[in-house]
Write an enzyme that holds these catalytic residues in place. Structure first.
Site, PDB file in Angstrom:
ATOM      1  N   LYS A 186       0.863  -1.187   0.000  1.00 41.00           N
ATOM      2  CA  LYS A 186       0.000   0.000   0.000  1.00 41.00           C
ATOM      3  C   LYS A 186       0.891   1.226   0.000  1.00 41.00           C
ATOM      4  CE  LYS A 186      -4.345   1.342   0.208  1.00 41.00           C
ATOM      5  NZ  LYS A 186      -5.571   0.690  -0.315  1.00 41.00           N
ATOM      6  N   ASP A 213      -6.919   4.620  -4.686  1.00 37.51           N
ATOM      7  CA  ASP A 213      -7.559   4.510  -3.373  1.00 37.51           C
ATOM      8  C   ASP A 213      -8.151   5.898  -3.111  1.00 37.51           C
ATOM      9  OD1 ASP A 213      -7.733   2.641  -0.853  1.00 37.51           O
ATOM     10  OD2 ASP A 213      -7.161   4.551  -0.014  1.00 37.51           O
TER      11      ASP A 213
HETATM   12  P1  NDP Z   1     -12.700   8.188  -2.776  1.00 36.17           P
HETATM   13  O1  NDP Z   1     -11.625   9.175  -2.598  1.00 36.17           O
HETATM   14  O2  NDP Z   1     -13.248   7.953  -4.137  1.00 36.17           O
HETATM   15  O3  NDP Z   1     -13.931   8.535  -1.820  1.00 36.17           O
HETATM   16  C1  NDP Z   1     -13.793   8.642  -0.453  1.00 36.17           C
HETATM   17  C2  NDP Z   1     -15.111   9.130   0.139  1.00 36.17           C
HETATM   18  O4  NDP Z   1     -15.018   9.056   1.553  1.00 36.17           O
HETATM   19  C3  NDP Z   1     -15.411  10.565  -0.197  1.00 36.17           C
HETATM   20  O5  NDP Z   1     -16.800  10.765  -0.260  1.00 36.17           O
HETATM   21  C4  NDP Z   1     -14.804  11.322   0.994  1.00 36.17           C
HETATM   22  O6  NDP Z   1     -15.392  12.588   1.254  1.00 36.17           O
HETATM   23  C5  NDP Z   1     -15.124  10.360   2.116  1.00 36.17           C
HETATM   24  N1  NDP Z   1     -14.131  10.531   3.203  1.00 36.17           N
HETATM   25  C6  NDP Z   1     -12.777  10.380   3.128  1.00 36.17           C
HETATM   26  N2  NDP Z   1     -12.198  10.645   4.297  1.00 36.17           N
HETATM   27  C7  NDP Z   1     -13.199  10.978   5.124  1.00 36.17           C
HETATM   28  C8  NDP Z   1     -13.241  11.358   6.485  1.00 36.17           C
HETATM   29  N3  NDP Z   1     -12.099  11.469   7.216  1.00 36.17           N
HETATM   30  N4  NDP Z   1     -14.468  11.586   7.025  1.00 36.17           N
HETATM   31  C9  NDP Z   1     -15.593  11.459   6.284  1.00 36.17           C
HETATM   32  N5  NDP Z   1     -15.616  11.115   4.989  1.00 36.17           N
HETATM   33  C10 NDP Z   1     -14.436  10.887   4.426  1.00 36.17           C
HETATM   34  O7  NDP Z   1     -12.148   6.824  -2.150  1.00 36.17           O
HETATM   35  P2  NDP Z   1     -12.638   5.331  -2.406  1.00 36.17           P
HETATM   36  O8  NDP Z   1     -14.108   5.298  -2.594  1.00 36.17           O
HETATM   37  O9  NDP Z   1     -11.766   4.739  -3.435  1.00 36.17           O
HETATM   38  O10 NDP Z   1     -12.247   4.633  -1.018  1.00 36.17           O
HETATM   39  C11 NDP Z   1     -13.138   4.606   0.103  1.00 36.17           C
HETATM   40  C12 NDP Z   1     -12.689   3.527   1.072  1.00 36.17           C
HETATM   41  O11 NDP Z   1     -12.713   2.247   0.414  1.00 36.17           O
HETATM   42  C13 NDP Z   1     -11.266   3.668   1.627  1.00 36.17           C
HETATM   43  O12 NDP Z   1     -11.228   3.141   2.941  1.00 36.17           O
HETATM   44  C14 NDP Z   1     -10.466   2.759   0.700  1.00 36.17           C
HETATM   45  O13 NDP Z   1      -9.269   2.326   1.303  1.00 36.17           O
HETATM   46  C15 NDP Z   1     -11.448   1.619   0.528  1.00 36.17           C
HETATM   47  N6  NDP Z   1     -11.219   0.774  -0.633  1.00 36.17           N
HETATM   48  C16 NDP Z   1     -11.174   1.313  -1.890  1.00 36.17           C
HETATM   49  C17 NDP Z   1     -10.995   0.483  -2.971  1.00 36.17           C
HETATM   50  C18 NDP Z   1     -11.063   1.007  -4.370  1.00 36.17           C
HETATM   51  O14 NDP Z   1     -11.061   0.179  -5.289  1.00 36.17           O
HETATM   52  N7  NDP Z   1     -11.141   2.285  -4.594  1.00 36.17           N
HETATM   53  C19 NDP Z   1     -10.751  -0.967  -2.803  1.00 36.17           C
HETATM   54  C20 NDP Z   1     -10.919  -1.439  -1.455  1.00 36.17           C
HETATM   55  C21 NDP Z   1     -11.112  -0.577  -0.416  1.00 36.17           C
HETATM   56  P3  NDP Z   1     -14.539  13.931   0.985  1.00 36.17           P
HETATM   57  O15 NDP Z   1     -14.551  14.105  -0.494  1.00 36.17           O
HETATM   58  O16 NDP Z   1     -15.279  14.982   1.720  1.00 36.17           O
HETATM   59  O17 NDP Z   1     -13.160  13.681   1.543  1.00 36.17           O
END
Ligand code: NDP
Length: 459
Positions: A139, A179
């Site tokens: 990662k 991510d």
């Molecule tokens: P994105 O950046 O596309 O989206 C993240 C979302 O979560 C946004 O809506 C963001 O809001 C919100 N967010 C992030 N940090 C915070 C916080 N501290 N408090 C509240 N909301 C928050 O990321 P992904 O959708 O790709 O990833 C989301 C999760 O899924 C992560 O934990 C990632 O590790 C996990 N994951 C992702 C994979 C993938 O294929 N993308 C695979 C497996 C797991 P804002 O814009 O306001 O920050």
């Protein structure tokens, strides 16, 4: 526990071994709370497996597993549009390569530090093992925050990041992906700079690429769709399904949007979604095309949704999303976003199942509370493995210089998620934890990696 197969003494020895490794690993990494949390969640669940396979204790498998093979950190200087110089820090943990090249996403978020990267990398080892595909765990990321930056600033940052990182990666070495904060735009810039420095088009060096240059269909949708396939299987344990269910999904990024899309396709109504500013509640069901327009096209905020949709209201506190009554909750934003208070609120609201789309979104206390209240719980390392699974399918297509159709990849993904669910459930039963999908996922992933580590000697 596994009555008749192991003695009480064997269990006690395994418990002491786990306690010792946990204590030493925590002492060796002070100030890394998320990493400690991931260790505390995982290691104790391995006791039944270690009691049955004492050779893993003798060969120090756990001691070696908790220590990354390599941890890289580097300076990333870049210049903003006004000509000011900024310095961020880049990281990559190359955690375990027993099953294949390191594989795992890159996160750009201001909260990124070595603790976050290590917890994510550690979890990734087991997740990747569960997919049954030949990939190790890694990662990476940076404390760079792409929010509010221009395209050119993001490009300059990504190019600077890759100018250092390129020497540590490659199709047979380490294969990054997206991510949080790293989507199609960032992957494009990172891959472009890698290609330029290497002087060759190594498609299999990065996944999550655009369809136009070696990406796979369904990669964008994979984590969210895969989560819903997994939870659908879990709901069958209670004779329930997504059809007619009310769903609450935190986040509105890549995972959240495509979990919402698949849940809606299966007949569910998604009533709430969020970002870090707050959540929107829409009793008529979230209009996903509007969410996609705001988040994917305009890069806007979730409150914009409530301004454009009369049936919705915005609440400026994302942690309150769990007070919305629902049948299924899918935390898809970030680590530790669902704590004990959130768990109590969900239980009071009648939740029957929780599926982790994000990595470690549920605190240990909340997981225990769901267990007590008999709420079905799908752990992230199994339930969100769809993303990395399709990444591995992207690598396979790149190697063959072929491109499969959307339908072919989605069928493959569905098959993989069902197979992960069966493996996890069966393993939980075999190791004396029937129905405990968290223990099942941890043990099944561990056994696969441990077997490969033992075969490859003490390295
Ligand atoms: P994105 O950046 O596309 O989206 C993240 C979302 O979560 C946004 O809506 C963001 O809001 C919100 N967010 C992030 N940090 C915070 C916080 N501290 N408090 C509240 N909301 C928050 O990321 P992904 O959708 O790709 O990833 C989301 C999760 O899924 C992560 O934990 C990632 O590790 C996990 N994951 C992702 C994979 C993938 O294929 N993308 C695979 C497996 C797991 P804002 O814009 O306001 O920050």
């Amino acid at each position: 526990m596994i009555d008749g197969l192991v003695t009480r003494d064997e269990v006690r020895t395994a418990e002491q071994y786990v306690e010792r490794v946990l204590e030493e690993a925590i002492a060796r990494s002070p100030g890394e709370p998320e990493f400690h949390q991931a260790l505390k969640e995982l290691l104790p669940t391995l006791v039944p497996a270690l009691a049955m396979h004492s050779e893993y204790m003798r060969l120090g498998v756990l001691e070696r597993l908790v220590e990354p093979e390599r941890m890289i950190s580097f300076r990333v200087p870049w210049i903003d549009d006004a000509g000011r110089v900024h310095v961020n820090r880049g990281y990559r943990v190359q955690y375990n390569s027993a099953l294949g090249p390191y594989k795992g996403g890159i996160r750009f978020h201001r909260t990124v530090n070595s603790s976050i990267i290590k917890f994510l990398g550690f979890e990734q080892i087991f997740k990747n093992a569960l997919t049954g595909l030949p990939i190790g765990g890694g990662k990476g990321g940076s404390d760079f925050d792409p929010k509010g930056k221009s395209d050119m600033e993001v490009m300059r940052f990504a190019q600077s990041f890759m100018t250092e990182f390129y020497r540590h990666m490659g199709p047979d070495v380490d294969v990054p992906a997206g991510d949080i904060g790293v989507g199609a735009r960032e992957v494009g810039y990172l891959f472009g700079q890698y290609k330029r420095i290497r002087g060759s088009f190594e498609a299999g060096a990065f996944t999550g690429k655009g369809i136009a240059y070696g990406g796979s269909y369904v990669r964008k949708e994979a984590t969210g769709y895969g989560l819903v396939y997994f939870v659908e299987e879990m709901l069958k344990m209670r004779d329930r399904s997504f059809a007619g269910s009310r769903i609450v999904i935190s986040g509105s990024g890549n995972v959240a949007i495509y979990a919402a899309e698949k849940a809606a396709q299966l007949g569910a109504t998604v009533v709430a979604m969020s970002d870090s500013d707050g959540y929107v509640y829409d009793p008529e069901g979230i209009d996903l095309s509007l969410i996609k327009q705001i988040k994917e096209v305009e890069r806007g905020r979730i409150r914009d949704y409530a301004e454009r949709r009369p049936s919705a209201r915005f609440v400026p506190d994302s942690s309150e999303i769990w007070t919305v009554p629902c049948d299924v909750a899918l935390p898809c934003a970030t680590q530790n976003e669902l704590d004990l208070r959130g768990a109590e609120a969900l239980i009071a609201g009648g939740v029957i199942a929780v599926g982790e789309g994000a990595n470690m979104p549920t605190t240990l206390e909340a997981v225990r509370r769901f267990e007590e209240a008999d709420v079905l719980f799908a752990p992230g390392k199994a339930a969100n493995a769809g993303g990395v699974a399709v990444s591995a399918l992207e690598m396979a297509q790149n190697s063959m210089r072929m491109s499969w159709t959307f339908y072919e990849v989605e069928e493959n993904l569905r098959h993989i998620m069902h197979s992960i669910f069966r493996t996890v459930l069966t393993t939980a039963g075999q190791y004396g934890k029937p129905g405990d999908l968290l223990a099942g996922a941890n043990i099944a992933g561990f056994l696969k990696v441990a077997e490969a580590m033992v075969a490859q000697g003490v390295i």
